[in-house]
Design an enzyme around this catalytic site. Sequence first.
Site, PDB file in Angstrom:
ATOM      1  CD  GLU A  90      39.058  13.992  51.310  1.00 27.97           C
ATOM      2  OE1 GLU A  90      37.916  13.588  51.614  1.00 27.97           O
ATOM      3  OE2 GLU A  90      39.785  14.604  52.100  1.00 27.97           O
ATOM      4  CB  SER A 466      33.481  79.846  30.653  1.00 28.91           C
ATOM      5  OG  SER A 466      33.336  81.115  31.256  1.00 28.91           O
TER       6      SER A 466
END
Length: 784
Positions: A90, A466
């Site tokens: 770059e 239960s």
Amino acid sequence: MSAMVSLFKLLFKLGIFCFFVGVIALAGVYYHFAPKLPNTDSLKEVQFQTPLRIYSQDEKLIAEFGEKRRTPINFEEIPPQFIHALTAAEDSRFFDHFGIDIKGLSRAAFQLASTGHIQSGGSTITMQVAKNFFLTREKTFTRKFMEILLALRIEQELSKEDIFELYINKIYLGHRSYGIQAAANVYYGKNIENLSLAQHAMIAGLPKAPSAFNPITNPSRAIERRNWILKRMHSLSFINDQQLEEAIAAPVTAKYHTSDIELRAYYVAEMVRKELYERYGENLYTDGYKVYTTLNSKLQSSANIAVSNGLVAYSERHGYLGAEDQWDVANTSTVNLEKRLNKVISYFTLQPAVVLSVDEKSAELLLKEGQKATLEWEGIAWAKPYKSVNYTGKAPKKASDVLKIGDLIRVREKEGKFHLTQIPKVQGSLVALNPKDGAIVSLVGGFNFTHNKFNRSTQAVRQPGSNFKPFIYAAALDKGYSPASLINDAPIVIHDQQLEGNWRPENSSKKFYGPTRLREALYKSRNLVSIRLLRAIGIDAAQAYLDLAGFDRTKLPNNLSLSLGTADVTPLQLATGYAAFANGGFKVEPYFIQRIETQFGDNLFTATPAVACKANCEQLQDQSFAPRIYNEQVSFLTYNIMLDVIRRGTARKALILKRKDIAGKTGTTNDQKDAWFSGFNQDYVATAWVGFDQPKTLGRREFGGTAALPIWIDFMRDALEGKPENKPKPPQGIVSVKIDPRSGQLAYPGQKDAVYEYFRRKNVPTGYATPSNSGTTNAAEELF
């Protein structure tokens, strides 16, 4: 000669004039654009858009939410080799220039003059930072000039290292990855410091064109770009001949890697996301929050396996449902079969497979990624055809009774071999808490989150059957009953319009047993005793206790069916209620977020749960304490009675854990629509539930002890591994005396079948049994 001198003087004056005109022009342009330039000070405190990440208590990644995958890193964390690769690609003079590259700009100016528009741009890394953070991507002279001015200003404000760091964390590099760390994770499943030279060069080639030079979607062009960068690095003396040769010869190894999820806890991840969205809104997905949950990764993994295995076992008990689909294997190439199969979702341990051939006692399968396997008879023989939840067809005698070529099936590995299986239609959940402070240590909301996102641990409102009885018994103990109190287990008829006129409840055995001690009634889950007990203490009083325990009073029936668990509750509510039995009687609030941090590690939130504290609480500074809802004696007695549910009651399967400190209660609703087990010791409390999302019978042989309890056992086996037994000691005011097991009175001298029982001191029986009054009484129907 004089003419030449005169010409030289003229050109010199013209040059000076042009220079001053240029300077004035540039100054004019600068003063024209300068007021429009953004303030570069904001670059000093950049907050990158970073996804939400959710972790377990021990920092295992659970989930990631956000469109952009980004993990910002500091300049010091960037490998020098990558810095060389990126600058070669770059901006090779980045660390030498003052923000602009004169050669690059000259080239751009020439292109503008010759073609009428800018082609290459001549941008430095600093100029790209200016563009990426402040400007549009249009290629115009005005934008280019502002880019140059901004670059010059940025170079004055920031160091080269800061500029480079901004650039590598901001750039888009394809496949939702922003920044080089995310790109390394996406393409190679590693962090940037662990990549090879060739891989560094590959990522360095992406900023120019993330799509065109993408190693996954366009590997040929990606290699060209990579090799060009490697040659640039060589020409700049960043690498030697051997490094260049080896890197150019390296193959493309990039493939798409999803977020490195370390722990399957998708239901909890969604709970976190939902709660945080209410706090932070859309910023939740971009501000980089790190959320640490209360989950223990070991226990969560155990819960995942336990629920999956339990539901698959239920499904297989009821027969084989058949293939998911039928594919044309004969006219499809293996390559295309593999591609199609790779798109079929795997559900945890259940892998998709296609049957390629069927022999007498085996079948050949194609699995994902082109793997082939043999399914032997041992993994097929179970597959009786499903008829209903109560019936299966005949056992298969050969593989072709079950499988056909082209069948799309599911298999799972079991003891090193593949076994035929299927995606369960039944659902289930498991939630486990630390009873001391309510921290959720594991939570599974269903068979598979991808398959169905409904969270049954927190959203499924069902009847507990239960499983609810211990709360009624605790209320009775607080009202003066004892574990030895006798309640008549006899038929009753109840006139109540809410219960469709005359209600004739029964025990699950269809039998009645006469006067029964309260302890025995609970561990044997006698319905008639529970009903009489609730009638004796009063529905309002019981509801008040249940309200204290955290149950929604509006969802509690206002009649005696409450004693049989007809309330509407979630598994999380049940587990929270049971925590009070495990911790000595305190109401803890369940929570699942331990702390929240910013992406920079700053603390935003730390949970401060109220803790259950029995003694020496003053030593816990800056700590809030959970309110007491049960007397410590009542909590101990209820815990102690529930130990017998496992020792000699409906949960005897849990004896396989070989522990004396675990207690709990099974639960099964009418027509076996819901199966439950809630159990605990002082370290963990967990509730398991199994049922269909649209309530229907699980089958006449399915109960809490057969469908839910095995899930709880598998989880607790891992949860309690290596932990010493942790049974509560009798608190002050509790005494143990010998009683007659039939009458509940004090044992008479020399009674051989006497048993020990715990009592609150004030409730110890005053009478003694005699050989004549220690027998049983015949059950008789009552009408009230």
